[in-house]
Design an enzyme around this catalytic site. Structure first.
Site, mmCIF file in Angstrom:
data_model
loop_
_atom_site.group_PDB
_atom_site.id
_atom_site.type_symbol
_atom_site.label_atom_id
_atom_site.label_comp_id
_atom_site.label_asym_id
_atom_site.label_seq_id
_atom_site.Cartn_x
_atom_site.Cartn_y
_atom_site.Cartn_z
ATOM 1 N N ASP A 22 21.003 -42.377 -21.693
ATOM 2 C CA ASP A 22 21.312 -42.022 -23.084
ATOM 3 C C ASP A 22 22.717 -41.429 -23.142
ATOM 4 O OD1 ASP A 22 19.463 -40.930 -25.822
ATOM 5 O OD2 ASP A 22 21.568 -40.391 -25.521
ATOM 6 N N ASP A 81 23.167 -37.937 -24.889
ATOM 7 C CA ASP A 81 22.635 -36.832 -24.071
ATOM 8 C C ASP A 81 23.551 -36.536 -22.886
ATOM 9 O OD1 ASP A 81 20.503 -36.379 -25.687
ATOM 10 O OD2 ASP A 81 19.047 -37.467 -24.448
ATOM 11 N N THR A 118 10.927 -47.506 -33.633
ATOM 12 C CA THR A 118 11.307 -48.826 -34.179
ATOM 13 C C THR A 118 12.640 -49.314 -33.606
ATOM 14 O OG1 THR A 118 12.568 -47.895 -36.018
ATOM 15 C CG2 THR A 118 10.212 -48.225 -36.386
ATOM 16 N N ARG A 132 19.142 -43.778 -33.799
ATOM 17 C CA ARG A 132 18.106 -44.807 -33.655
ATOM 18 C C ARG A 132 16.743 -44.162 -33.695
ATOM 19 N NH1 ARG A 132 18.419 -49.041 -28.846
ATOM 20 N NH2 ARG A 132 17.581 -47.263 -27.735
HETATM 21 C C1 PRP Z 1 23.027 -44.731 -29.248
HETATM 22 C C2 PRP Z 1 24.409 -45.318 -29.076
HETATM 23 C C3 PRP Z 1 24.505 -46.261 -30.242
HETATM 24 C C4 PRP Z 1 23.089 -46.769 -30.365
HETATM 25 C C5 PRP Z 1 23.011 -48.135 -29.751
HETATM 26 O O1 PRP Z 1 23.023 -43.740 -30.199
HETATM 27 O O2 PRP Z 1 25.413 -44.349 -29.054
HETATM 28 O O3 PRP Z 1 24.946 -45.662 -31.441
HETATM 29 O O4 PRP Z 1 22.263 -45.861 -29.627
HETATM 30 O O5 PRP Z 1 21.766 -48.694 -29.955
HETATM 31 P P1 PRP Z 1 21.551 -49.983 -30.844
HETATM 32 O O6 PRP Z 1 22.616 -50.958 -30.487
HETATM 33 O O7 PRP Z 1 20.170 -50.428 -30.463
HETATM 34 O O8 PRP Z 1 21.623 -49.582 -32.292
HETATM 35 P P2 PRP Z 1 21.690 -42.903 -30.564
HETATM 36 O O9 PRP Z 1 20.972 -43.547 -31.680
HETATM 37 O O10 PRP Z 1 20.926 -42.639 -29.295
HETATM 38 O O11 PRP Z 1 22.267 -41.559 -31.170
HETATM 39 P P3 PRP Z 1 23.142 -40.409 -30.488
HETATM 40 O O12 PRP Z 1 24.510 -40.999 -30.212
HETATM 41 O O13 PRP Z 1 23.180 -39.388 -31.577
HETATM 42 O O14 PRP Z 1 22.455 -39.941 -29.241
HETATM 43 N N1 URA Z 2 21.599 -45.847 -26.568
HETATM 44 C C1 URA Z 2 21.966 -45.282 -25.390
HETATM 45 O O1 URA Z 2 22.533 -44.179 -25.370
HETATM 46 N N2 URA Z 2 21.668 -45.944 -24.257
HETATM 47 C C2 URA Z 2 21.064 -47.128 -24.244
HETATM 48 O O2 URA Z 2 20.836 -47.691 -23.163
HETATM 49 C C3 URA Z 2 20.692 -47.711 -25.472
HETATM 50 C C4 URA Z 2 20.982 -47.053 -26.609
#
Ligand code: PRP
Ligand code: URA
Length: 209
Positions: A200, A203, A108, A104
């Site tokens: 997160d 993380d 945005t 993400r």
């Molecule tokens: C997180 C989560 C989803 C997304 C959800 O991933 O694991 O994939 O955010 O958000 P959304 O419903 O608003 O799209 P992130 O983009 O943080 O990536 P990561 O798993 O690599 O940390």
């Molecule tokens: N992605 C995450 O990991 N946590 C949230 O709360 C939203 C998006």
């Protein structure tokens, strides 16, 4: 929203509470994500098809059910979805594993795809898409779009925590796809993080910041 299933089992709810707790460290967090995925998978896979198989017990010949059809495909959305794969494989050890890479944009909140590799004959497989968090819904919607573009038909999605905004957006975009949710939270904050959520997920699983 008849295609959305909310988990009620107290073990699932308890473990999700442990995940939310900021004192839960990386090691325990990883184990809990895997356990919750397994417990949710047990519920989500309750309608897997079976066929009769002739076997022999030490006592007599008998006809008994075995899983039918092509091996399912587990598809984690990277990164955080990776944490759920082991839980599904504990239930269906011969499942294939595909990967969809998506992150993400911090400003945005829109998803950016960077990788996609699905198992062959995807159109014949039950596909289980896993991602712990359904926030705006953008990542899961795009992931399922990509899977459908590649021929996927029987798709189930599993998210440990969802925001109402994400559930609404997802079910509007993909009303034909079953969505399994461990816990439905209150709302998104100004950074599109789920409240109360767990922070997160990527993380916390990988120990990054
Ligand atoms: C997180 C989560 C989803 C997304 C959800 O991933 O694991 O994939 O955010 O958000 P959304 O419903 O608003 O799209 P992130 O983009 O943080 O990536 P990561 O798993 O690599 O940390
Ligand atoms: N992605 C995450 O990991 N946590 C949230 O709360 C939203 C998006």
């Amino acid at each position: 929203m008849s295609n959305v299933y909310y988990m009620k089992h107290p073990l699932i709810r308890h473990k999700i509470t442990m995940l939310r707790d900021e004192r839960t460290g990386t090691n325990e967090f990883r184990k809990l994500v895997e356990e919750v995925a397994m417990l949710m998978g047990y519920e989500a896979l309750a309608d897997m098809p079976t066929r009769d198989a002739e076997i022999k017990t030490p006592i007599e010949d008998t006809v008994q059910p075995v899983l039918d059809g092509k091996k399912p495909a587990v598809v984690p959305i990277l990164r955080a979805g990776l944490g759920m794969v082991g839980g599904i494989l504990a239930l269906v050890p011969n499942a294939k594993v595909g990967h969809i890479g998506m992150y993400r944009d911090e400003d945005t909140h829109k998803p950016h795809p960077y990788y996609c590799k699905l198992p062959p004959f995807i159109e014949e497989r039950l596909i289980i898409v896993v991602d712990p968090m359904l926030a705006t819904g953008g990542s899961l919607i795009d992931a399922v779009n990509e899977i459908k573009t590649q021929g996927g038909k029987k798709i189930k999605c599993m998210c440990i925590i969802a925001a109402p905004e994400g559930v609404k957006a997802f079910t509007e975009a993909h009303p034909d796809v079953q969505l399994y949710v461990g816990a439905l939270d209150r709302c998104l904050n100004e950074n599109a993080y789920i409240c109360p959520g767990l922070g997160d997920a990527g993380d916390r699983i990988f120990g990054t910041k």
